[in-house]
Design an enzyme around this catalytic site. Structure first.
Site, PDB file in Angstrom:
ATOM      1  N   SER A  71       0.836  -1.202   0.000  1.00 45.85           N
ATOM      2  CA  SER A  71       0.000   0.000   0.000  1.00 45.85           C
ATOM      3  C   SER A  71       0.868   1.248   0.000  1.00 45.85           C
ATOM      4  CB  SER A  71      -0.920   0.016   1.230  1.00 45.85           C
ATOM      5  OG  SER A  71      -0.162  -0.050   2.423  1.00 45.85           O
ATOM      6  N   LYS A  90       5.697  11.813  -0.429  1.00 42.06           N
ATOM      7  CA  LYS A  90       6.150  11.422   0.906  1.00 42.06           C
ATOM      8  C   LYS A  90       6.676   9.996   0.944  1.00 42.06           C
ATOM      9  CE  LYS A  90       3.176  14.595   3.490  1.00 42.06           C
ATOM     10  NZ  LYS A  90       2.165  14.718   4.558  1.00 42.06           N
ATOM     11  N   GLU A  91       6.242   9.179   0.014  1.00 44.17           N
ATOM     12  CA  GLU A  91       6.703   7.796  -0.080  1.00 44.17           C
ATOM     13  C   GLU A  91       7.356   7.615  -1.445  1.00 44.17           C
ATOM     14  OE1 GLU A  91       3.254   5.683   2.636  1.00 44.17           O
ATOM     15  OE2 GLU A  91       2.877   5.999   0.511  1.00 44.17           O
ATOM     16  N   ASP A 114      -4.903  -1.911  12.720  1.00 45.99           N
ATOM     17  CA  ASP A 114      -4.238  -3.203  12.780  1.00 45.99           C
ATOM     18  C   ASP A 114      -4.517  -3.917  14.104  1.00 45.99           C
ATOM     19  OD1 ASP A 114      -2.870  -1.290  14.157  1.00 45.99           O
ATOM     20  OD2 ASP A 114      -0.994  -1.484  13.053  1.00 45.99           O
ATOM     21  N   ASP A 170      -3.329   4.712  -3.325  1.00 42.99           N
ATOM     22  CA  ASP A 170      -4.490   5.472  -2.873  1.00 42.99           C
ATOM     23  C   ASP A 170      -4.460   6.913  -3.355  1.00 42.99           C
ATOM     24  OD1 ASP A 170      -6.595   4.263  -1.602  1.00 42.99           O
ATOM     25  OD2 ASP A 170      -6.273   5.281   0.301  1.00 42.99           O
ATOM     26  N   LYS A 206      -9.374   5.656   4.890  1.00 43.26           N
ATOM     27  CA  LYS A 206      -7.907   5.689   4.870  1.00 43.26           C
ATOM     28  C   LYS A 206      -7.297   4.342   4.458  1.00 43.26           C
ATOM     29  CE  LYS A 206      -7.860   9.319   8.390  1.00 43.26           C
ATOM     30  NZ  LYS A 206      -9.328   9.360   8.625  1.00 43.26           N
ATOM     31  N   LYS A 207      -6.263   3.929   5.187  1.00 37.27           N
ATOM     32  CA  LYS A 207      -5.529   2.724   4.788  1.00 37.27           C
ATOM     33  C   LYS A 207      -6.382   1.474   4.930  1.00 37.27           C
ATOM     34  CE  LYS A 207      -1.372   0.029   5.836  1.00 37.27           C
ATOM     35  NZ  LYS A 207      -0.171  -0.082   6.689  1.00 37.27           N
ATOM     36  N   ASP A 225       3.884  -2.381   4.100  1.00 40.04           N
ATOM     37  CA  ASP A 225       3.978  -0.963   3.783  1.00 40.04           C
ATOM     38  C   ASP A 225       4.965  -0.820   2.622  1.00 40.04           C
ATOM     39  OD1 ASP A 225       2.227  -0.384   5.791  1.00 40.04           O
ATOM     40  OD2 ASP A 225       3.770   0.194   7.246  1.00 40.04           O
TER      41      ASP A 225
END
Length: 1150
Positions: free
Chosen positions: A389, A395-396, A850, A425, A616-617, A641
Site C-alpha cells: 500500500s 512522501k513515499e 491493525d 491510494d 484511509k488505509k 507498507d
C-alpha cells in the site's frame, strides 16, 4: 481532436458494471454409464483407457492402480470434441493478452471500460508477461493491433498458414465461421492442439462421483485451467463430486466392500479421519520450544515476589501518611498505585514466552516432491497474495516502493502461486509508471536472484552492502552477471528519478497540442480568439491518452479524492510449468537454466468520490482483499507498507510451515517482527523497539498469539472474512476453565460441497450479500479459499484437512469479465450497507486499525503465531527525527485511547479470549493514561526540592527495606527478561528513556485528543509519515539532527527545566543556609537526576548538530518554568526561623 481510432480501439467497452459471469457453452452430448477398467488423466483433464500391459510397463506408477471399476458419468470434460471447435488454449492466450494490455477503469454510475494500451512506459518492454510487450502487428488491413503471443513472447499462429492475427480480429473470425483470413480455410488445430489422447504422462487421477441428475454442461471461464481447458478438480470441488484416498471415488453403502481386504483401512474424504494407505510417520513442520527452566522459573518467581512486595509497600504507604505535606504524599501515593497496576498489566502476559522453529525440508517433501498424489512434483502449496500500500509518491518515494515490489517478485515461492497487488491510494501516474518500470526491470533482476541465490532481494539494499559480494558464490559467471545487473539497475534508477520530469514534459507537450487545436478550431469557425475556452491541463500517459486518475492540475473526476477506479495487470499470470531462458548471445545474461517466469503483478487504485468516507488505509486494504479474491483468490494474504521489503527469501515458506502444520487451520495470521534499517547506531529514540518485538510479542506467542501490529503479517483470507475457526476453546467461570468447542464441521457426506453459509450458523443465503456485498464471484470464492487454506490430510491426526495433490492444478486464466468484476468491487459504493470494516476485513473506526483487526480475530477464537527467522524476514524504515518519532507514537497512542472508549475494549471480550490475552489487550487501551500520572510524578522531585519536604515523613527501616526489595526485584526481572528475549541491556535502557519521553508528551496529547473525540466528537487527522530516501552522498542520519518545532516538545522541556531550576534553587538555599543540610539536598537531587537521565536523549535531540534550536522553544519553556516557580513561592513562601535558615521539614537522607 485526434486521429480516427484504429480497429482495436473500437472494442474498448467491456460492459456496464463489470459482471464476471462469462461462460461458453459446451456441447450437451455425452454417453451415460460409460465404464472403464483402468484410466489415467492427461494434462487436458481428459481420461483415457489403458490396457493391463500398458500399466505393467509403467513400473513407477503400477502400484497405484488396482483392479476396480470406475464409473464415469457425463461431466463437462467427459464429452466428445465438437466439430470445428478451435483449441481453447489459443482463445485463452488471446484473452490473457488482452487483459494484460488493457487499463480497466470504472466506478459508481459509470461503465467499466478496458483501454487497450500499446505503450505503458517510454522505455522498451521485453518480457512477454508484461503489459505493452513488443510484438508483431496484425496482418489484417486497417488494423494496428498486436499479434497474440505465448509464454515466451513468440507469436501464436492459430492456423497452419501462419497468418498473423490479433485478438480482436481472431474473435471476429470466430464469429464469421472460424475461417482463417489468410488461407480462407477453417482454422486447423495445428501445433496448439489439445493433449494427445494417448499421452499418459500427465498427473493424478481425479474421478467424479457416479449418479446425479441434470448436469450443467456450461464451461465457465473461471473453471478452466491455465491452458484454457476445463479444470476438472475445480469442477469437482464446487459440484457434488468427491475426493478419496488414491484419487478414486468410493461409493457410499459398501458397493465395493467385498473387493476390499479387511486390513486395507482405506477411508474417504479430506478430513483426515481414516488411515492412509502405506501410512508414513507424521513429520511436523514446526516445533514449539519453551524457554529454559533455569531462566523462566526465576522470572516467574520474581514477578510474584515483586507483586507481593508492592502490595505490602503500598499498604504501608497508605497507613503512614506524611502529615507535614499531605498534598505531596497524596499525589505520590495515587501515582504509585497506578504505576503498580500498570506494571501488573504489562508483566502478567509475559509469564509464558516461547520460541518456535520450522523445518523447510519437510515442507518441500510434503508439498513439492513427487508422490502418488502428485506424480510430477508440482507445487501443492496454497496461493499467496501480497499487498503493498502507498498513498503519496511525494512522501513515499516511488523508488522505495519499486524496490519493495522487486523483492516480492523475487521471493522463493512457486511463481504460479504468487500474486502481488499494489494499492495506490493517491491515483498518481508517477506511481503507475514506476511500477511498470519495476516490472520491466524484474525481467533481469528476478532470474539473476534465482540463478545466484541473492540475499537480500531488494536491489538497492543488495548493491549497498559493504563487503565482498563474491563470498559464498560458486558460479564462474557471477561477477560478469553482477556487473551487468548493477549497470541495469543504475539505469533503472535514472529512469525512475526522471519520471516526474518526463511526465511533466509529456503532459505539457500534449496540452500545448490541444491548445493549438482549439485555437485552430476557433479560427476556422470565426470565433473570437480572446474568448477561447480554457482547455483542461490533463496528465497524459505514455500512449498519448488521458490518465484516468489524479492529475497534476486537479480537475473534476481527476483529483486525489475524486477519480475513477483503475486496474492494470502489469504482469499477467505465468504459465503453470517452468519456462527456462534461451541461450542467446543477444541476451544480457545467460538464463538457460533459470526459470524466467514472473509472478502476477497488479496495479490498483480504488475509486474515490466526494461525500464518501474512504476509511484511509483500512479502506484501501479491504479494496485489495475484494479485488484479489476475484482475480487470484490466494487463500493467504501478506501485507506490506511500501517501505518494507523482503530481506529473507525463505520467510514466506517459514510462515507457510505454521499454516500447513497440524492445527494450522486455527491460525488466523502469522506476525513477523518489524526490523528497521537506517537507524542511528545509538538508537537514540528506541526506533528498533526490541523490547516490544522481542519481549512482549514473544511472550504473547505463548498465549493466544501476538497482536497484529501492521506490516509484515500473513493472514488467512477466510479469517479476514469474519468467520470463526473450525475449532476453538471457551474460558468460563472465575477460574477461566477451558472448554473445547467445534464451530463447524466438514460435510457429513464426501459428495457434499461447502457453501459460504455453512461456516456461520447465523448466516443464511439471503444474508450473505448483506455481509460481503453483491458480487457473485466474490461470494463464490469464499469456500474455495477456505478449502485451499487447509493443511494436508496426510495423517489421521489432521482433523480439518484437504486431500494431498488437490492444489497442483494451474490457476484459472484471467479474462476481461473477471477483471471488470474486480473493478466493480473497488468502487466507492460497494461497501454501502455491508459489513466491510465492521466485521469483514480490516476494521474501521480507529487510526490503529491493525490492533483492532487482530483483536477481533482473537475474540472469535482464532490464534496467531509469532515467526522470528534466523535472518530478519523483512526490513523497513522508521523516522529517526525526534518530532517525527513523537508524532508516530502520538498516532499509535491515540488509536489505543479510541480502543479503550469503543466496543473493542477487552473488558467486553467474549469467552473465547484467554484471560492473560485479555489482560494484554486491556493494557493496549490503558497504557496512554499512565502519562497523566507520569507527568505529575516527574514534577514531584522538583516540588520536593522547592518545599523541603519529601513523599515520606521519615526514612525509617521499613521504607528503606521496601525500596531496596523493589529495586532488587526490578533489576532481577530486567536481567532475566534480557536473557530470555535476547535483547541488549542498552536497548532495554533506551526503551526506558523513550517511555518517559513519549509518556510525558505524545501519550498525554493522545489522551486529550481521544477524550475530545469521544466527548465532543472532534475528529483527529494525522499526516502520513514521510519515508526518507537519502542520496548516496548525503548523510543517512542527517534527519536525526533536524529540530522541527511541535507542541509535543513543550511538556518534556518544561519537566527538564523545572527540575534543573529546582536543583539550583535547593543548592543555593543549602549553601547560604546557616545550618546546611546536604543530606536533604542530595536526596531530592537524586530523584531529579533520575528524571533528567531519562530525558537525556530528548535534550540531545534538541541541541541538534550545531545547536540550532528554535528560540520559541526556550521562550515557552522558560516562561512556563518561571511561572511555576513564582506560583509556588506565592502559595508557600519560605519562612525564616531563629537561625536564619529556610523552613525545615522532616526529610533527612542518610
Amino acid at each position: 481532436m485526434s486521429a480516427p481510432p484504429a480497429k482495436k480501439g473500437v472494442r474498448n467497452s467491456v460492459g456496464g458494471g463489470g459482471g464476471a459471469g462469462s461462460s461458453s457453452a459446451g456441447g450437451a452430448r455425452g454417453s451415460v454409464g460409460q465404464s472403464v477398467k483402468f484410466a489415467r488423466r492427461t494434462s487436458s483433464g481428459r481420461y483415457l483407457s489403458l490396457s493391463r500391459e500398458d500399466i505393467d510397463m509403467d513400473g513407477e506408477l503400477a502400484a497405484d492402480y488396482t483392479n476396480y471399476t470406475v464409473h464415469i458419468p457425463p461431466t463437462p470434460d467427459n464429452q466428445p470434441m465438437m466439430d470445428g471447435a478451435e483449441p481453447a488454449s489459443v482463445a485463452m492466450k488471446a484473452e490473457e493478452q488482452y487483459v494484460s494490455n488493457s487499463l480497466f477503469t470504472g466506478g459508481f454510475n459509470s461503465v467499466t471500460r478496458a483501454h487497450l494500451m500499446d505503450k505503458v512506459i517510454e522505455s522498451e518492454v521485453t518480457h512477454p508477461q508484461m503489459a505493452g510487450a513488443k510484438g508483431s502487428r496484425c496482418a489484417m488491413p486497417a488494423c494496428d493491433g498486436k499479434v497474440m503471443r505465448n509464454e515466451r513472447g513468440e507469436d501464436v499462429d492459430p492456423c497452419e498458414c501462419r497468418f498473423k492475427i490479433c485478438r480482436d480480429c481472431y474473435l471476429d473470425a470466430q464469429k464469421d465461421g472460424c475461417i482463417c483470413p489468410g488461407c480462407k480455410e477453417h482454422y486447423k488445430i495445428g501445433e496448439y492442439a489439445e493433449d494427445d489422447p494417448h499421452d499418459v504422462s500427465s498427473g493424478k487421477l481425479h474421478l467424479p462421483a457416479p449418479g446425479g441428475g441434470g448436469l450443467n454442461t456450461n464451461k465457465s471461464l473461471l473453471a478452466r485451467n491455465q491452458n484454457g481447458e476445463f479444470d476438472h478438480n475445480r469442477w469437482l470441488f464446487e459440484s457434488s463430486g468427491t475426493y478419496g484416498y488414491g484419487n478414486a471415488f468410493w461409493p457410499k453403502g459398501g458397493m465395493y466392500d467385498d473387493d476390499l481386504d479387511d486390513g486395507d483401512g482405506l477411508g474417504g474424504g479430506g478430513g483426515g479421519g481414516g488411515a492412509l494407505p502405506e501410512q508414513k510417520p507424521f513429520k511436523p513442520l514446526t516445533r514449539k520450544m519453551p524457554m529454559p527452566t533455569s531462566i523462566i522459573s526465576p522470572y516467574r518467581i520474581f514477578i510474584v515476589i515483586r507483586m507481593f512486595v508492592l502490595i505490602f509497600y503500598l499498604t504501608w504507604r497508605i497507613r503512614n501518611p506524611n502529615m507535614e505535606a499531605l498534598w505531596l504524599w497524596g499525589m505520590s501515593i495515587v501515582c504509585e498505585l497506578w504505576f503498580a497496576f500498570s506494571w501488573l498489566l504489562d508483566m502478567l502476559p509475559k509469564v509464558n514466552p516461547v520460541n518456535r522453529s520450522t523445518d523447510l525440508a519437510v515442507l518441500k517433501e510434503k508439498f513439492e516432491t513427487p508422490s502418488p498424489s502428485n506424480p510430477h512434483g508440482r507445487s501443492d502449496l496454497p496461493g499467496l497474495d501480497v499487498f503493498v500500500s502507498t498513498a503519496d509518491p511525494e512522501k513515499e518515494p516511488v523508488l522505495t516502493t519499486a524496490n519493495t515490489i522487486l523483492s516480492i517478485l523475487a521471493v522463493d515461492y512457486p511463481v504460479e502461486k504468487l500474486a502481488c497487488y499494489v494499492s495506490d491510494d493517491g491515483g498518481a501516474l508517477l506511481t503507475f509508471e514506476a511500477m511498470a518500470e519495476a516490472a520491466s526491470f524484474a525481467n533481469v533482476w528476478v532470474p539473476f536472484c534465482k540463478k545466484h541465490d541473492i540475499e537480500p532481494r531488494n536491489p538497492d539494499s543488495y548493491f549497498s552492502i559493504k563487503g565482498d559480494p563474491t563470498k559464498g558464490k560458486r558460479r564462474s559467471d557471477f561477477v560478469k552477471d553482477r556487473r551487468k545487473v548493477k549497470r541495469e539497475y543504475d539505469e533503472f534508477k535514472v529512469r525512475i528519478n526522471g519520471l516526474p520530469d518526463s511526465i511533466r514534459r509529456r503532459s505539457d507537450a500534449f496540452n500545448a497540442r490541444e491548445d493549438m487545436k482549439m485555437l485552430k478550431h476557433l479560427r476556422e469557425t470565426g470565433a473570437d480568439p480572446s474568448e477561447q475556452p480554457k482547455v483542461k491541463k490533463a496528465t497524459w500517459m505514455a500512449d498519448g491518452t488521458h490518465w484516468p486518475g489524479t492529475w497534476a492540475a486537479s480537475a473534476p473526476d481527476h483529483a486525489k479524492g475524486n477519480h475513477a477506479g483503475i486496474l492494470q495487470v502489469m504482469l499477467k499470470p505465468p504459465s503453470p510449468d517452468p519456462l527456462y531462458g534461451m541461450h542467446d548471445e543477444e541476451q544480457l545474461i545467460d538464463f538457460s537454466d533459470v526459470d524466467i517466469r514472473l509472478p502476477m503483478l497488479v496495479y490498483m487504485s480504488r475509486e474515490k468520490r466526494p461525500g464518501y468516507d474512504h476509511n484511509k488505509k483500512a479502506g484501501a486494504m479491504n479494496a485489495l482483499v475484494r479485488c484479489s479474491a476475484v482475480m487470484s483468490n490466494g487463500p493467504f494474504i501478506l501485507n506490506f507498507d511500501c517501505d518494507h521489503y523482503i530481506n529473507n527469501a525463505q520467510a514466506v515458506r517459514e510462515a507457510m510451515c505454521f499454516m500447513m502444520d497440524r492445527g494450522g487451520e486455527r491460525i488466523a495470521y502469522i506476525q513477523f517482527p518489524q526490523r528497521f534499517e537506517g537507524i542511528d547506531p545509538s538508537d537514540r529514540y528506541a526506533n528498533h523497539n526490541t523490547v516490544f518485538f522481542d519481549g512482549n510479542m514473544r511472550a504473547l506467542d505463548g498465549l493466544q498469539g501476538p497482536m497484529y501490529v501492521g506490516t509484515g503479517c500473513m493472514f488467512r483470507r477466510f479469517a479476514l472474512y469474519g468467520f470463526d475457526p473450525p475449532r476453538t476453546a471457551e474460558y468460563t467461570g472465575w477460574l477461566f476453565t477451558k472448554k473445547k468447542v467445534t464451530l463447524f464441521k466438514d460435510p457429513e457426506s464426501d459428495t457434499q460441497s461447502l457453501k459460504t453459509e455453512d461456516f456461520d450458523a447465523e448466516l443464511t443465503g439471503q444474508l450473505v450479500p448483506r455481509r460481503f456485498g453483491n458480487s457473485s464471484p466474490l461470494m463464490a470464492s469464499i469456500p474455495v479459499a477456505e478449502f485451499q487454506a487447509r493443511p494436508l490430510a496426510d495423517h489421521p491426526a489432521v482433523l480439518h484437512g484437504r486431500p494431498p495433490g488437490s492444489l497442483t492444478v494451474p490457476r484459472p486464466p484471467l479474462d476481461p469479465p473477471t477483471v471488470a468484476e474486480a473493478v466493480s468491487v473497488i468502487s466507492c459504493w460497494y461497501e454501502d450497507k455491508t459489513e466491510w470494516g465492521d466485521r469483514v476485513g480490516w476494521i474501521y473506526g480507529s487510526v490503529t486499525e491493525d490492533v483492532v483487526t487482530g483483536y477481533r480475530m482473537h475474540n472469535r477464537g482464532w490464534r496467531s503465531v509469532y515467526c522470528i527467522t534466523k535472518r530478519d524476514a523483512f526490513l523497513g524504515t522508521a523516522p529517526i527525527n525526534l518530532t517525527d518519532r513523537l508524532h508516530q507514537v502520538l498516532r499509535w497512542a491515540t488509536g489505543s485511547v479510541e480502543i479503550f472508549f469503543s466496543r473493542n475494549n477487552a473488558f467486553l471480550a467474549s469467552r473465547k479470549l484467554m484471560f492473560l490475552q485479555r489482560v494484554a489487550y486491556l493494557n493496549v487501551g490503558i497504557y496512554p493514561f499512565t502519562s497523566i500520572f507520569l507527568l505529575v510524578y516527574c514534577f514531584i522531585p522538583a516540588l520536593s526540592l522547592f518545599s523541603g519536604f519529601f513523599i515520606v515523613q521519615t526514612l525509617n527501616v521499613a521504607f528503606l527495606f521496601y525500596l531496596l526489595t523493589i529495586t532488587i526485584t526490578l533489576i532481577a526481572l530486567g536481567v532475566l527478561e534480557v536473557k530470555w528475549s535476547g535483547i541488549e541491556l542498552e536497548d532495554w535502557w533506551r526503551n526506558e528513556q523513550f517511555w518517559l519521553i513519549s509518556g510525558t508528551s505524545a501519550h498525554l496529547y493522545a489522551v486529550v485528543q481521544g477524550l475530545l473525540k469521544v466527548m465532543a466528537g472532534i475528529e483527529i487527522s494525522f499526516t502520513l509519515t514521510a519515508k526518507a530516501a537519502a542520496d548516496e552522498n548525503e548523510d543517512i542520519f542527517a534527519d536525526l539532527y533536524i529540530v522541527k518545532w511541535s507542541s509535543l516538545l513543550i511538556p518534556p522541556i518544561t519537566i527538564g527545566m523545572v527540575n534543573i531550576i529546582a536543583i539550583a534553587f535547593a543548592f543555593a538555599r543549602t549553601v547560604y543556609s546557616d545550618n546546611p543540610r546536604w543530606g536533604k539536598f542530595i536526596g531530592g537531587g537524586f530523584f531529579s537526576f533520575w528524571v533528567l537521565a531519562h530525558l537525556y536523549p530528548f535534550a540531545k535531540g534538541l541541541m541538534g548538530r550545531r545547536g540550532k534550536t528554535p528560540t520559541i522553544v526556550f521562550v515557552w519553556s522558560g516562561l512556563l518554568s518561571i511561572t511555576v516557580s513564582l506560583l509556588w513561592v506565592a502559595i508557600s513562601p519560605p519562612e525564616a526561623n531563629s537561625t536564619g535558615g529556610a523552613r525545615g521539614g522532616g526529610f533527612q537522607f542518610p
